[in-house]
Design a protein around this motif. Structure first.
Motif, PDB file in Angstrom:
ATOM      1  N   GLY A  42      18.650  29.105 -12.885  1.00 21.39           N
ATOM      2  CA  GLY A  42      19.027  29.261 -11.479  1.00 21.39           C
ATOM      3  C   GLY A  42      18.377  30.493 -10.856  1.00 21.39           C
ATOM      4  O   GLY A  42      17.966  30.472  -9.705  1.00 21.39           O
ATOM      5  N   GLY A  43      18.290  31.568 -11.642  1.00 18.87           N
ATOM      6  CA  GLY A  43      17.696  32.808 -11.144  1.00 18.87           C
ATOM      7  C   GLY A  43      16.242  32.643 -10.758  1.00 18.87           C
ATOM      8  O   GLY A  43      15.729  33.380  -9.919  1.00 18.87           O
ATOM      9  N   GLY A  95      22.621  19.211 -12.702  1.00 19.88           N
ATOM     10  CA  GLY A  95      21.919  20.357 -12.119  1.00 19.88           C
ATOM     11  C   GLY A  95      22.684  20.983 -10.968  1.00 19.88           C
ATOM     12  O   GLY A  95      22.891  22.199 -10.934  1.00 19.88           O
ATOM     13  N   PHE A  96      23.131  20.149 -10.045  1.00 24.55           N
ATOM     14  CA  PHE A  96      23.844  20.678  -8.872  1.00 24.55           C
ATOM     15  C   PHE A  96      25.173  21.313  -9.270  1.00 24.55           C
ATOM     16  O   PHE A  96      25.478  22.445  -8.913  1.00 24.55           O
ATOM     17  CB  PHE A  96      24.080  19.563  -7.841  1.00 24.55           C
TER      18      PHE A  96
ATOM     19  N   VAL B 129      13.826  16.799 -15.168  1.00 27.49           N
ATOM     20  CA  VAL B 129      13.260  16.896 -13.819  1.00 27.49           C
ATOM     21  C   VAL B 129      14.364  16.657 -12.782  1.00 27.49           C
ATOM     22  O   VAL B 129      14.496  17.412 -11.804  1.00 27.49           O
ATOM     23  CB  VAL B 129      12.088  15.898 -13.631  1.00 27.49           C
ATOM     24  N   ALA B 130      15.198  15.633 -13.020  1.00 26.96           N
ATOM     25  CA  ALA B 130      16.307  15.362 -12.089  1.00 26.96           C
ATOM     26  C   ALA B 130      17.254  16.555 -12.030  1.00 26.96           C
ATOM     27  O   ALA B 130      17.734  16.939 -10.958  1.00 26.96           O
ATOM     28  CB  ALA B 130      17.055  14.103 -12.518  1.00 26.96           C
ATOM     29  N   MET B 131      17.500  17.171 -13.183  1.00 21.79           N
ATOM     30  CA  MET B 131      18.404  18.329 -13.240  1.00 21.79           C
ATOM     31  C   MET B 131      17.842  19.492 -12.426  1.00 21.79           C
ATOM     32  O   MET B 131      18.578  20.149 -11.681  1.00 21.79           O
ATOM     33  CB  MET B 131      18.610  18.740 -14.699  1.00 21.79           C
ATOM     34  N   GLY B 136      17.699  22.658  -7.346  1.00 24.49           N
ATOM     35  CA  GLY B 136      17.013  22.967  -6.091  1.00 24.49           C
ATOM     36  C   GLY B 136      17.860  22.548  -4.897  1.00 24.49           C
ATOM     37  O   GLY B 136      17.966  23.279  -3.907  1.00 24.49           O
ATOM     38  N   LEU B 137      18.502  21.368  -5.006  1.00 20.49           N
ATOM     39  CA  LEU B 137      19.375  20.895  -3.926  1.00 20.49           C
ATOM     40  C   LEU B 137      20.539  21.864  -3.723  1.00 20.49           C
ATOM     41  O   LEU B 137      20.988  22.092  -2.601  1.00 20.49           O
ATOM     42  CB  LEU B 137      19.904  19.486  -4.235  1.00 20.49           C
ATOM     43  N   PHE B 138      21.022  22.451  -4.822  1.00 20.04           N
ATOM     44  CA  PHE B 138      22.099  23.436  -4.703  1.00 20.04           C
ATOM     45  C   PHE B 138      21.633  24.626  -3.862  1.00 20.04           C
ATOM     46  O   PHE B 138      22.395  25.137  -3.030  1.00 20.04           O
ATOM     47  CB  PHE B 138      22.563  23.913  -6.084  1.00 20.04           C
TER      48      PHE B 138
END
Lengths: 144, 154
Positions: A42-43, A95-96, B129-131, B136-138
């Motif tokens: 994230g960083g 990820g989100f 890649v999806a992760m 990035g969306l976050f």
């Protein structure tokens, strides 16, 4: 609940866990950083001067691990049954939400619980709970 | 010079930590999504292995973080970056709950996703890649939240 004794691998699981613990310990005691992959990656999305190097180095270490393993023997079996659509959906969600909840299995589950952080204990209970429920729904209700 | 050396050793130990972490995941069976799902499948043929992975890691981590908590700088002389937030808010709980859904769908979480990249697994790379897109969306979501906050204030 039926324990699958044939696939239960207590010693390698414990030894692998200890290695993960050693890694997290080295990282906090030497680098002063939490070995939480979500935070490390994230960083990189928010560039700060002189901050990217260690993040990239840790990530390269993770990526190199299977290649280092191959120097000594064959990789254990890796099976991914999910199709591409499900993998993409799950990847986006993971990820989100890992960033939204400030951590994942490594940051909250390993490092946070080791620090006895109430935040991490709650986050871990939350994702364990929905992890168990999701597999139950997928396998036993939807039969996927 | 000392500073440069300090930086170089920090990079080497970061690489080494990542490598040991990845080897631990492989040895533990955590890099195999099918084994992770077998742990999460309480109602099926349950494989408790992952519980021992967490247990082993935490047993070692408890000692290290106890030492780390008493120090203001690391043994390499770097600042000790321990999280300071104690707030249990909506983000933490909702983030955790939703994360578990994604994890339970395929059995992959962030660290093993990078190990899977190293194995050359195509499915693993698609997940990774999806992760990263999700992360990035976050960041976009954060920018949106901040601009909304700023506009309600003005």
């Amino acid at each position: 609940m039926i324990i699958d004794w044939n696939n239960f691998t207590p010693w390698s699981a414990l030894a692998g866990g200890v290695l993960i613990g050693i890694s997290a310990s080295l990282f906090i005691l030497l680098n002063g950083r939490i070995a939480g992959i979500t935070g490390i990656i994230g960083g990189l999305f928010r560039p700060v001067a002189h901050d990217a190097g260690w993040r990239i180095a840790f990530t390269l270490g993770l990526i190199a691990a299977p290649m280092a393993w191959l120097l000594f023997g064959e990789l254990p079996e890796i099976t991914i049954d999910a199709g591409y659509g499900l993998l993409i959906a799950a990847g986006l969600i993971v990820g989100f939400s890992a960033r939204y909840g400030s951590g994942c299995t490594s940051g909250h589950g390993v490092c946070g619980i080791s620090r006895l952080s109430p935040r991490s204990i709650i986050a871990t209970l939350a994702f364990m709970g929905t992890g168990f429920s999701t597999v139950y729904i997928m396998r036993h209700l939807l039969g996927a | 010079m000392k500073n440069r050396l300090g930086n170089a050793s920090a990079l080497i130990f970061a690489l080494l930590s990542g490598l040991i972490f990845g080897l631990g995941l492989i040895l533990a069976g955590m890099a195999n999504p099918a084994k992770v799902l077998a742990f999460l499948d309480l109602a099926g043929w349950w494989d408790p292995s992952l519980g021992l992975v967490m247990g082993g890691a935490i047993a070692v981590g408890l000692i290290a973080f106890k030492i780390a908590g008493k120090r203001s700088s690391s043994f390499l002389g770097l600042p000790m970056n321990l999280p300071t937030s104690r707030m249990i808010d909506k983000r933490l709980v909702v983030g955790g709950l939703v994360f578990g859904i994604g994890w339970g769908l395929v059995g992959i979480c962030p660290a093993p996703a990078f190990v899977l990249l190293g194995t050359g697994s195509v499915k693993g790379i698609v997940f990774l890649v999806a992760m990263l897109i999700g992360m990035g969306l976050f960041e976009l979501f954060e920018i949106y939240c901040k601009s909304k906050q700023a506009s309600t204030k003005s």
